[in-house]
Design a protein around this motif. Structure first.
Motif, PDB file in Angstrom:
ATOM      1  N   SER A 103     -30.427 -18.220  -6.885  1.00  0.00           N
ATOM      2  CA  SER A 103     -29.014 -18.209  -6.728  1.00  0.00           C
ATOM      3  C   SER A 103     -28.178 -18.834  -5.735  1.00  0.00           C
ATOM      4  O   SER A 103     -28.767 -18.728  -4.523  1.00  0.00           O
ATOM      5  CB  SER A 103     -28.317 -16.775  -6.697  1.00  0.00           C
ATOM      6  N   GLN A 104     -27.638 -19.904  -5.814  1.00  0.00           N
ATOM      7  CA  GLN A 104     -26.721 -20.679  -4.987  1.00  0.00           C
ATOM      8  C   GLN A 104     -25.884 -19.702  -3.855  1.00  0.00           C
ATOM      9  O   GLN A 104     -26.091 -19.735  -2.848  1.00  0.00           O
ATOM     10  CB  GLN A 104     -25.907 -21.799  -5.326  1.00  0.00           C
ATOM     11  N   SER A 105     -25.218 -18.912  -4.767  1.00  0.00           N
ATOM     12  CA  SER A 105     -24.308 -18.270  -3.988  1.00  0.00           C
ATOM     13  C   SER A 105     -24.910 -16.812  -3.348  1.00  0.00           C
ATOM     14  O   SER A 105     -24.415 -16.245  -2.330  1.00  0.00           O
ATOM     15  CB  SER A 105     -23.342 -17.722  -4.778  1.00  0.00           C
ATOM     16  N   THR A 108     -24.026 -13.523  -7.535  1.00  0.00           N
ATOM     17  CA  THR A 108     -24.097 -13.546  -8.868  1.00  0.00           C
ATOM     18  C   THR A 108     -24.468 -12.191  -9.459  1.00  0.00           C
ATOM     19  O   THR A 108     -25.494 -11.755  -9.325  1.00  0.00           O
ATOM     20  CB  THR A 108     -24.873 -15.012  -9.653  1.00  0.00           C
TER      21      THR A 108
HETATM   22  C1  BG6 Z   1     -22.113 -20.120 -12.554  1.00  0.00           C
HETATM   23  C2  BG6 Z   1     -21.592 -21.561 -12.124  1.00  0.00           C
HETATM   24  O1  BG6 Z   1     -20.943 -19.097 -12.942  1.00  0.00           O
HETATM   25  O2  BG6 Z   1     -23.043 -19.414 -12.018  1.00  0.00           O
HETATM   26  C3  BG6 Z   1     -22.939 -22.188 -12.073  1.00  0.00           C
HETATM   27  O3  BG6 Z   1     -20.536 -21.990 -12.653  1.00  0.00           O
HETATM   28  C4  BG6 Z   1     -24.162 -21.633 -11.592  1.00  0.00           C
HETATM   29  O4  BG6 Z   1     -22.729 -23.372 -11.376  1.00  0.00           O
HETATM   30  C5  BG6 Z   1     -24.225 -20.191 -12.085  1.00  0.00           C
HETATM   31  O5  BG6 Z   1     -25.211 -22.325 -12.002  1.00  0.00           O
HETATM   32  C6  BG6 Z   1     -25.184 -19.360 -11.089  1.00  0.00           C
HETATM   33  O6  BG6 Z   1     -24.661 -19.207  -9.883  1.00  0.00           O
HETATM   34  P1  BG6 Z   1     -25.319 -19.075  -8.614  1.00  0.00           P
HETATM   35  O7  BG6 Z   1     -24.433 -18.894  -7.544  1.00  0.00           O
HETATM   36  O8  BG6 Z   1     -26.234 -17.661  -8.736  1.00  0.00           O
HETATM   37  O9  BG6 Z   1     -26.495 -20.000  -8.525  1.00  0.00           O
END
Ligand code: BG6
Length: 367
Positions: A103-105, A108
């Motif tokens: 997860s980038q953030s 999620t």
């Molecule tokens: C989505 C974003 O809602 O979440 C995508 O629009 C992203 O770009 C996906 O890949 C997962 O997000 P994260 O933060 O868990 O990597």
């Protein structure tokens, strides 16, 4: 701040060489991948017999590249599952399972719930995350951070290449710990060569790809084909286009073509094909070239992403985008860049806000 770039997305794409370099930094010791955050945690990799990678969206496609690399280097079964499917289907997991979340953030909700669920079922958990101290890494037994820096544009770009980089590092680390890795030094050399190759693709193909996108601003549908690790890149190329250009796009495994998607091909249909290097597997390469012939014979407009020097694609391609030679598992990081630029340029040509696409949020913190 955008620092002179027309959008955060443009800035973040330009930062990809740095994102990859920063993710590798400090994780190579004496020609081998050693991830300091995983010191003393060998049991996480030796005490298990399977890995499940879980994520959403772009991160899940990084996970698919990770599966191919991890199985190859670490010789352990790996499944990739969307977090929201995994969490709600009564999966078979336990102490013999390592659940790797991406997860980038790190916030999620679907992914967080999958991690919590895995922990409750006794599985070990490791997260790959771009945000220091986020909730998902705090809920995991271990974390490998990507060092892409803050990503502002909703559509993920530099975080995606950093995620693949982290998964390659993890694959080489786990392969070494489990004793299954052969010729690790060659892969480390490939890793370290990546940032310069990324910079080369940005420099050499940006103008060409943007021009292509300008020509195709009225296109209503674009298809993407890939095989092996090119398959997740086809999926990601299609997702980028949907997210920011609002164009119908689909990615397919090239081998599936004859099992359905070829019915979609009509004259003028644009199709991107990610062609794997013939140096890795002449057989896989030949199969993809034959797919290109099949769609071209039905009138498709074929845009090929192929290794420099691959002449086999030339007779059947309308456009050729070149990427430098790289090891099999390293190619996807290079091949995705033109697709990101294409989506960005097409959205720009349509006058859309590439950073803030309609209906989407950067981080979805509800299930
Ligand atoms: C989505 C974003 O809602 O979440 C995508 O629009 C992203 O770009 C996906 O890949 C997962 O997000 P994260 O933060 O868990 O990597």
């Amino acid at each position: 701040e955008k620092g002179g770039w027309p959008s955060f997305m443009a800035k973040e794409v330009a930062e990809e060489p740095e994102a990859v370099a920063n993710t590798i930094r400090g994780r190579v010791r004496d020609g081998a991948v050693v991830i300091p955050e995983l010191d003393g945690l060998d049991d996480l990799f030796t005490g298990i017999n399977r890995i499940i990678i879980t994520a959403c969206g772009t991160a899940s496609y990084a996970g698919l590249v990770g599966k191919y690399a991890l199985e190859h280097w670490a010789r352990i079964p790996v499944d990739v599952e969307l977090a929201h499917e995994f969490r709600y289907r009564d999966p078979v997991i336990g102490a013999d399972t390592l659940v790797v979340s991406i997860s980038q953030s790190g916030e999620t909700m679907d992914t967080l719930m999958a991690v919590k669920y895995a922990r409750e079922r006794g599985a070990r958990t490791l997260s790959i995350c771009n945000t220091q101290g986020a909730t998902i890494p705090r809920e995991s037994d271990a974390v490998v951070y990507t060092h892409a820096g803050p990503e502002v544009a909703v559509a993920s770009t530099k975080a995606f290449v950093a995620q693949i980089t982290a998964l390659l590092l993890l694959g080489l680390h786990v392969g070494r710990v489990r004793g299954s890795l052969e010729d690790g030094a060659a892969s480390v050399a490939e890793l370290e060569a990546l940032p310069a190759k990324l910079a080369h693709v940005l420099e050499s193909e940006q103008g060409h790809v943007a021009q292509l996108a300008g020509w195709m601003a009225d296109t209503r549908s674009v298809l993407f084909l890939g095989r092996h690790v090119g398959y997740p890149i086809a999926l990601e190329g299609a997702l980028k286009l949907k997210e920011i250009s609002y164009i119908h796009a689909e990615g397919f495994a090239a081998g599936e073509l004859k099992h359905g998607p070829i019915a979609l091909i009509e004259p003028g249909q644009p199709v991107f094909v990610i062609v794997p290097s013939p140096r890795h597997s002449a057989l896989i390469h030949a199969k993809v070239v034959s797919n290109i012939q099949e769609i071209r014979a039905r009138g498709a407009r074929v845009i090929v992403v192929a290794e420099e020097g691959d002449a086999a694609v030339l007779p059947f391609a309308d456009e050729v985008i070149r990427i430098p030679l790289a090891g099999a598992f390293f190619e996807p990081i290079l091949a995705v860049i033109p697709l990101q630029i294409f989506a960005m340029a097409l959205a720009t040509a349509k006058g859309l806000d590439v950073d803030q696409p309609r209906n989407l949020a950067k981080s979805v913190t509800v299930e």
